[in-house]
Write a protein that holds these residues in place. Structure first.
Motif, PDB file in Angstrom:
ATOM      1  N   VAL A   1      21.672 -39.809  39.132  1.00  0.00           N
ATOM      2  CA  VAL A   1      21.223 -40.272  40.449  1.00  0.00           C
ATOM      3  C   VAL A   1      19.780 -39.846  40.693  1.00  0.00           C
ATOM      4  O   VAL A   1      18.964 -40.622  41.217  1.00  0.00           O
ATOM      5  CB  VAL A   1      22.152 -39.740  41.554  1.00  0.00           C
ATOM      6  N   GLU A   2      19.456 -38.627  40.322  1.00  0.00           N
ATOM      7  CA  GLU A   2      18.090 -38.136  40.541  1.00  0.00           C
ATOM      8  C   GLU A   2      17.075 -38.987  39.795  1.00  0.00           C
ATOM      9  O   GLU A   2      15.970 -39.234  40.298  1.00  0.00           O
ATOM     10  CB  GLU A   2      17.993 -36.676  40.105  1.00  0.00           C
ATOM     11  N   GLN A   3      17.418 -39.437  38.599  1.00  0.00           N
ATOM     12  CA  GLN A   3      16.493 -40.284  37.847  1.00  0.00           C
ATOM     13  C   GLN A   3      16.285 -41.624  38.540  1.00  0.00           C
ATOM     14  O   GLN A   3      15.154 -42.106  38.665  1.00  0.00           O
ATOM     15  CB  GLN A   3      17.024 -40.484  36.419  1.00  0.00           C
ATOM     16  N   TRP A   4      17.366 -42.245  38.999  1.00  0.00           N
ATOM     17  CA  TRP A   4      17.236 -43.518  39.691  1.00  0.00           C
ATOM     18  C   TRP A   4      16.497 -43.343  41.023  1.00  0.00           C
ATOM     19  O   TRP A   4      15.767 -44.237  41.466  1.00  0.00           O
ATOM     20  CB  TRP A   4      18.612 -44.142  39.931  1.00  0.00           C
ATOM     21  N   ASP A   5      16.682 -42.212  41.643  1.00  0.00           N
ATOM     22  CA  ASP A   5      16.065 -41.979  42.957  1.00  0.00           C
ATOM     23  C   ASP A   5      14.545 -41.876  42.858  1.00  0.00           C
ATOM     24  O   ASP A   5      13.849 -42.016  43.859  1.00  0.00           O
ATOM     25  CB  ASP A   5      16.643 -40.702  43.575  1.00  0.00           C
ATOM     26  N   LYS A   6      14.017 -41.665  41.677  1.00  0.00           N
ATOM     27  CA  LYS A   6      12.569 -41.570  41.511  1.00  0.00           C
ATOM     28  C   LYS A   6      11.882 -42.934  41.523  1.00  0.00           C
ATOM     29  O   LYS A   6      10.664 -43.014  41.656  1.00  0.00           O
ATOM     30  CB  LYS A   6      12.244 -40.855  40.188  1.00  0.00           C
ATOM     31  N   VAL A   7      12.665 -43.993  41.389  1.00  0.00           N
ATOM     32  CA  VAL A   7      12.096 -45.338  41.220  1.00  0.00           C
ATOM     33  C   VAL A   7      11.771 -45.941  42.585  1.00  0.00           C
ATOM     34  O   VAL A   7      12.575 -45.859  43.520  1.00  0.00           O
ATOM     35  CB  VAL A   7      13.082 -46.242  40.459  1.00  0.00           C
ATOM     36  N   SER A   8      10.624 -46.562  42.702  1.00  0.00           N
ATOM     37  CA  SER A   8      10.240 -47.233  43.945  1.00  0.00           C
ATOM     38  C   SER A   8      10.613 -48.704  43.898  1.00  0.00           C
ATOM     39  O   SER A   8      10.888 -49.273  42.824  1.00  0.00           O
ATOM     40  CB  SER A   8       8.733 -47.116  44.168  1.00  0.00           C
ATOM     41  N   CYS A   9      10.622 -49.328  45.056  1.00  0.00           N
ATOM     42  CA  CYS A   9      10.861 -50.769  45.106  1.00  0.00           C
ATOM     43  C   CYS A   9       9.764 -51.529  44.375  1.00  0.00           C
ATOM     44  O   CYS A   9      10.022 -52.572  43.767  1.00  0.00           O
ATOM     45  CB  CYS A   9      10.947 -51.229  46.566  1.00  0.00           C
ATOM     46  N   GLN A  10       8.540 -51.004  44.415  1.00  0.00           N
ATOM     47  CA  GLN A  10       7.448 -51.648  43.687  1.00  0.00           C
ATOM     48  C   GLN A  10       7.713 -51.628  42.191  1.00  0.00           C
ATOM     49  O   GLN A  10       7.495 -52.622  41.492  1.00  0.00           O
ATOM     50  CB  GLN A  10       6.127 -50.946  44.002  1.00  0.00           C
ATOM     51  N   ASP A  11       8.208 -50.488  41.680  1.00  0.00           N
ATOM     52  CA  ASP A  11       8.526 -50.382  40.256  1.00  0.00           C
ATOM     53  C   ASP A  11       9.544 -51.451  39.849  1.00  0.00           C
ATOM     54  O   ASP A  11       9.368 -52.131  38.831  1.00  0.00           O
ATOM     55  CB  ASP A  11       9.096 -48.997  39.934  1.00  0.00           C
ATOM     56  N   ARG A  12      10.583 -51.580  40.641  1.00  0.00           N
ATOM     57  CA  ARG A  12      11.634 -52.538  40.305  1.00  0.00           C
ATOM     58  C   ARG A  12      11.138 -53.980  40.431  1.00  0.00           C
ATOM     59  O   ARG A  12      11.458 -54.825  39.599  1.00  0.00           O
ATOM     60  CB  ARG A  12      12.845 -52.305  41.215  1.00  0.00           C
ATOM     61  N   PHE A  13      10.337 -54.248  41.448  1.00  0.00           N
ATOM     62  CA  PHE A  13       9.819 -55.602  41.626  1.00  0.00           C
ATOM     63  C   PHE A  13       8.960 -56.013  40.432  1.00  0.00           C
ATOM     64  O   PHE A  13       9.048 -57.150  39.956  1.00  0.00           O
ATOM     65  CB  PHE A  13       9.014 -55.684  42.922  1.00  0.00           C
ATOM     66  N   GLU A  14       8.146 -55.105  39.928  1.00  0.00           N
ATOM     67  CA  GLU A  14       7.310 -55.420  38.776  1.00  0.00           C
ATOM     68  C   GLU A  14       8.154 -55.759  37.557  1.00  0.00           C
ATOM     69  O   GLU A  14       7.741 -56.553  36.703  1.00  0.00           O
ATOM     70  CB  GLU A  14       6.376 -54.236  38.460  1.00  0.00           C
ATOM     71  N   GLU A  15       9.343 -55.170  37.454  1.00  0.00           N
ATOM     72  CA  GLU A  15      10.217 -55.440  36.310  1.00  0.00           C
ATOM     73  C   GLU A  15      10.779 -56.857  36.323  1.00  0.00           C
ATOM     74  O   GLU A  15      11.028 -57.438  35.263  1.00  0.00           O
ATOM     75  CB  GLU A  15      11.381 -54.440  36.298  1.00  0.00           C
ATOM     76  N   ILE A  16      11.018 -57.405  37.512  1.00  0.00           N
ATOM     77  CA  ILE A  16      11.770 -58.661  37.588  1.00  0.00           C
ATOM     78  C   ILE A  16      10.981 -59.839  38.141  1.00  0.00           C
ATOM     79  O   ILE A  16      11.471 -60.972  38.108  1.00  0.00           O
ATOM     80  CB  ILE A  16      13.028 -58.479  38.464  1.00  0.00           C
ATOM     81  N   LYS A  17       9.771 -59.635  38.609  1.00  0.00           N
ATOM     82  CA  LYS A  17       9.083 -60.710  39.334  1.00  0.00           C
ATOM     83  C   LYS A  17       8.826 -61.936  38.475  1.00  0.00           C
ATOM     84  O   LYS A  17       8.775 -63.064  38.996  1.00  0.00           O
ATOM     85  CB  LYS A  17       7.784 -60.196  39.937  1.00  0.00           C
ATOM     86  N   HIS A  18       8.689 -61.746  37.146  1.00  0.00           N
ATOM     87  CA  HIS A  18       8.439 -62.892  36.275  1.00  0.00           C
ATOM     88  C   HIS A  18       9.633 -63.838  36.202  1.00  0.00           C
ATOM     89  O   HIS A  18       9.505 -64.985  35.756  1.00  0.00           O
ATOM     90  CB  HIS A  18       8.079 -62.408  34.868  1.00  0.00           C
ATOM     91  N   LYS A  19      10.798 -63.378  36.670  1.00  0.00           N
ATOM     92  CA  LYS A  19      12.001 -64.215  36.649  1.00  0.00           C
ATOM     93  C   LYS A  19      12.173 -65.016  37.943  1.00  0.00           C
ATOM     94  O   LYS A  19      13.130 -65.792  38.071  1.00  0.00           O
ATOM     95  CB  LYS A  19      13.237 -63.349  36.432  1.00  0.00           C
ATOM     96  N   LEU A  20      11.269 -64.829  38.893  1.00  0.00           N
ATOM     97  CA  LEU A  20      11.399 -65.443  40.208  1.00  0.00           C
ATOM     98  C   LEU A  20      10.249 -66.406  40.464  1.00  0.00           C
ATOM     99  O   LEU A  20       9.117 -66.183  40.008  1.00  0.00           O
ATOM    100  CB  LEU A  20      11.402 -64.363  41.300  1.00  0.00           C
ATOM    101  N   THR A  21      10.520 -67.452  41.233  1.00  0.00           N
ATOM    102  CA  THR A  21       9.462 -68.352  41.681  1.00  0.00           C
ATOM    103  C   THR A  21       8.613 -67.653  42.740  1.00  0.00           C
ATOM    104  O   THR A  21       8.988 -66.593  43.276  1.00  0.00           O
ATOM    105  CB  THR A  21      10.053 -69.632  42.276  1.00  0.00           C
ATOM    106  N   SER A  22       7.490 -68.242  43.093  1.00  0.00           N
ATOM    107  CA  SER A  22       6.633 -67.652  44.115  1.00  0.00           C
ATOM    108  C   SER A  22       7.364 -67.548  45.447  1.00  0.00           C
ATOM    109  O   SER A  22       7.228 -66.539  46.164  1.00  0.00           O
ATOM    110  CB  SER A  22       5.355 -68.486  44.275  1.00  0.00           C
TER     111      SER A  22
END
Length: 817
Positions: A186-207
């Motif tokens: 849990v502590e490892q996942w808690d370090k991640v920001s929403c920006q970090d996650r968005f950068e991982e997946i944004k290429h899969k989404l339309t504008s």
């Protein structure tokens, strides 16, 4: 007509912005108490939001004397209902659901669980949704199409484990303390920001999908992506039963027909009927208690009124706590958490518009000061009610300061004719300083336990650090309920019911143990198997001082931590503390009375990688209380947990006794490690543990963890590093004013001066040299072995007797002629 609160703002074209909103939440008269405040209440509750209302109602039901203090002129805190022209406007928390346990209980209690309405007008599906994302042509679509786009993006965002969060947050009300996911994960996942996650997946989404997702995340967190915790999004999804199908039903669909204030009023009235005392418009300035925890807590208000209570429940929001002066000061970690605060500075604006075509309309625009607009029903005069939301734009957008800019932001969503605005800016409100709490990356795993913990006789209850529905009405009710229960139990010495099976087995086993193994030890042995979270909190009789005030004083938690390792004069220091009148725990004096199973669990929680460790959560204040809460001083076996205890008992002081490494290591290696790791020790430890004697297991895990070792050889290799680290940490993290550097040869004078005690008329004790320790260890080993042998013999006799009885009955009572 409802009374007008001092809170909130209303705008009309004629009058502009005026301060104050009509609401039934205003309490009149504002106080029920006289000018004399000499009473000592059982509990003083600070704050009349849902957490405070739940606490006072439950405590008054239990016939406690309760005082409620509130800075505002009304109940509800960050949730209240405004009234204007027979229409209800929810200024803070709005939506309800049967999926929130604490909230549902209150709704059922007051007959409001079925008296619900839905957001918007009937037949919302016949309306439309408009979307406007930068770089893409604005367009109109159905609510169903917009919902599908949003669900696709949200599901992709929270599906970090391929199971929509089920494997990392299976129990959202137990994020750090569940039996499935290790805390370290849990502590490892808690370090991640929403920006970090968005950068991982944004290429899969339309504008458009990107804009929908980012605006939704900002709508929820009220901050920005870099400072918004991904974990909080995953936790929120887990609270939706891990399915976005429930997003609207749980978060946005249902409201109380009579408004949130009606529920709050019913809670307040029940408490009032049961004798509640209250004072509104009474902001608190300081909360003071004695360092020892004795005597009442004193609350001083901004107007220099003083009130006293045996317990205080503070529901003051996280971002406001820095304005309150606490004496003694709050722990360093809690102060750090308060100074960081939460990030939610959302904007919420109610608008009455004449555009009837917007009655079944929703809108998303990104970027914009207001990103979302929702049609929320028709007013009695036919106008349409719109609720709009924005993220943290405080540097450029304060709605109540600029009506034109606010109306422009609404028209950016969709052209509309605004006839009236109502709003409560929670960020500029001095008693909230933000909306519902949303935390930064890493904040939950570092600070949640601390924020939920007590500070002496002060308990903290707020939705801002709730277990489950943090930042929601249910979270506030949870915290108020739990802390009221704690206050009542402690004020009335209520303890959990005894374990009947444990009591029976205690009697049975007491016939099989040595006479020196007293009833307390037997009870602890049994409860170690049947209830691993509760140990009788009574000091061993011979360790208690026979004279002095301490004898009749209730336990208030650890006051002194003797910060030194085994074989550094801990026996001498323990005897000195006892002479001075303190309840002192020195485990090796009588190891049969120590709750070794709990110490073993504490070691497993602190060092999950030690050999043989089972999955455990790190211990918190209540866990340490179960081991040492009835003692004033801890020594020897507590030393590996010194820094954990420092966090759990922020008011404790420290006495550091350090022996030079070479002389200490020689004694420690032969006299302590020698008894835990001698050849053949492991089988004996296993045999002893079968009979509940887990001292060997506990000490081995403590030492392996403390020395960052997997074996005795590792301990020897790491000894100097662990020794230096321990004393460096103590001196680095414990302020000098809370720490005494003591040497045994210095005797009584510096110790008594530090503790504020008179020097006793007896020599300073010098006990437990190497020969005495060896003799004591051998005696303890013989007693343990004797206990095991006697138990084996008794069980063998028992088995023989049962077998003989069965043979006898078979041959004489059940035989045929």
């Amino acid at each position: 007509m409802a009374a007008k609160s001092r809170d909130g703002h209303v705008w009309t074209p004629v009058g502009g912005f005026t301060t104050g909103i009509e609401t039934d939440a205003v309490i009149s008269p504002q106080t029920s108490i006289s000018t004399s405040h000499n009473n000592v209440y059982d509990v003083v509750v600070i704050g009349a939001g849902y957490a405070g209302l739940a606490a006072v109602r439950d405590l008054c039901n239990q016939k406690q004397s309760v005082l409620l203090l509130e800075a505002r002129d009304r109940i509800g805190g960050r949730t209240y209902t405004a009234k204007k022209d027979d229409f209800l406007y929810e200024m803070g928390g709005t939506w309800v659901t049967h999926h929130m346990g604490y909230l549902f209980r209150e709704m059922v209690r007051y007959g409001m669980d079925r008296d619900l309405i839905t957001t918007g007008s009937p037949n919302m599906e016949k309306g439309f949704y408009t979307i406007n994302v930068a770089g893409v042509n604005p367009r109109k679509l159905s609510h169903e199409e917009a919902g599908a786009m949003q669900a696709k993006a949200w599901d992709m965002f929270v599906n970090v484990d391929g199971q929509y969060g089920r494997t990392i947050c299976p129990l959202p009300h137990a994020q750090l303390d569940n039996p499935i996911v290790p805390r370290s994960t849990v502590e490892q996942w808690d370090k991640v920001s929403c920006q970090d996650r968005f950068e991982e997946i944004k290429h899969k989404l339309t504008s458009e999908e990107q804009g929908l997702l980012v605006s939704l995340l900002l709508h929820i967190s009220g901050g920005n992506l870099e400072d918004s915790s991904l974990w909080d999004m995953v936790r929120s999804h887990a609270l939706l039963m891990h399915s976005s199908d429930n997003f609207t039903d749980v978060w946005l669909r249902y409201k109380l027909r009579d408004g949130q204030t009606e529920l709050a009023k019913r809670m307040f009235q029940e408490a009032k009927n049961d004798g509640l005392n209250f004072a509104f418009s009474t902001p608190v300035a300081s909360i003071k208690q004695s360092a020892s925890g004795d005597g009442p807590v004193t609350i001083r208000t901004v107007n220099n009124q003083t009130f006293r209570g045996r317990k205080v429940i503070s529901t003051i929001p996280l971002n406001v706590l820095k304005d309150i002066q606490f004496s003694p000061p709050l722990s360093q970690r809690r102060q750090e958490a308060i100074n960081i605060g939460h990030i939610n500075h959302m904007t919420k604006v109610h608008a009455d518009v004449s555009n009837k075509e917007l009655e079944r309309w929703n809108r998303m625009r990104f970027p914009g000061h207001l990103m979302y607009g929702y049609a929320d029903g028709a007013l009695p005069n036919g106008d349409v009610h719109i609720v709009a939301f924005g993220k943290d734009d405080r540097e450029t957008f304060i709605p109540e300061n600029d009506a034109n800019k606010t109306i422009d932001a609404l028209n950016d969503l969709h052209p509309m004719h605004v006839k009236r605005l109502l709003l409560h800016n929670w960020s500029t409100d001095p008693y909230s300083k933000g909306g519902p709490a949303w935390w930064r990356p890493g904040y939950m795993s570092k600070y949640q336990d601390e924020l939920q913990s007590r500070h002496g006789n002060i308990l903290f209850a707020s939705a801002d650090w709730a277990h489950g529905w943090r930042a929601a009405i249910d979270g506030a009710l949870e915290q108020g309920t739990l802390n009221a229960r704690t206050a009542f139990q402690e004020n009335n010495n209520v303890r959990p019911k005894d374990n009947i099976v444990g009591n029976l087995l205690t009697r049975a086993l007491s016939m099989c143990v040595p006479h020196s193994y007293d009833d307390i030890a037997v009870t602890r042995l049994i409860r170690g198997e049947f209830d691993r979270t509760k140990v009788p909190q009574h000091p061993v009789p011979h360790m208690m001082p026979s004279t002095g005030d301490h004898e009749s004083k209730p336990a208030g938690g650890i006051k002194i931590i003797n910060a030194s390792l085994f074989r550094m004069g801990t026996k001498s220091m323990a005897e000195a503390y006892t002479i001075l009148g303190y309840r002192t725990h020195h485990a090796i004096d009588d190891p049969f009375t120590v709750p070794w199973h709990l110490i073993e669990e504490a070691a497993e929680g602190k060092w999950p990688d030690v050999p043989g460790a089972r999955p455990r959560r790190p211990y918190t204040r209540s866990d340490w209380d179960a081991i040492w809460g009835s003692y004033d001083v801890v020594t020897d076996v507590a030393s590996p947990f010194t820094m954990d205890l420092a966090q759990a008992y922020p008011d404790a002081i420290f006495v550091v006794v350090q022996r030079d490494f070479d002389s200490w290591w020689s004694s420690f290696e032969s006299e302590v490690l020698g008894w835990c790791f001698f050849r053949g020790a492991q089988p004996l430890v296993a045999i002893f543990s079968i009979f509940g004697l887990r001292s060997g297991n506990a000490l081995r895990k403590c030492f392996l963890g403390f020395f960052n070792a997997k074996s005795l050889e590792d301990i020897k290799s790491n000894a100097r590093e662990a020794y230096d680290r321990y004393f460096n940490d103590v001196r680095r993290l414990i302020p000098e004013e809370r720490r005494l550097e003591h040497k045994l040869e210095a005797g009584w004078a510096p110790l008594c001066a530090f503790l504020g005690k008179e020097i006793p008329d007896v020599p300073f004790p010098r006990l437990n040299d190497r020969a005495a320790h060896t003799a004591h260890s051998r005696a303890n080993f013989r007693n343990s072995l004797s206990l095991v042998v006697r138990n084996v013999l008794y069980w063998m006799v028992g088995v023989f007797f049962v077998g003989y009885l069965a043979w006898y009955l078979q041959g004489h009572l059940f035989s045929r002629d």
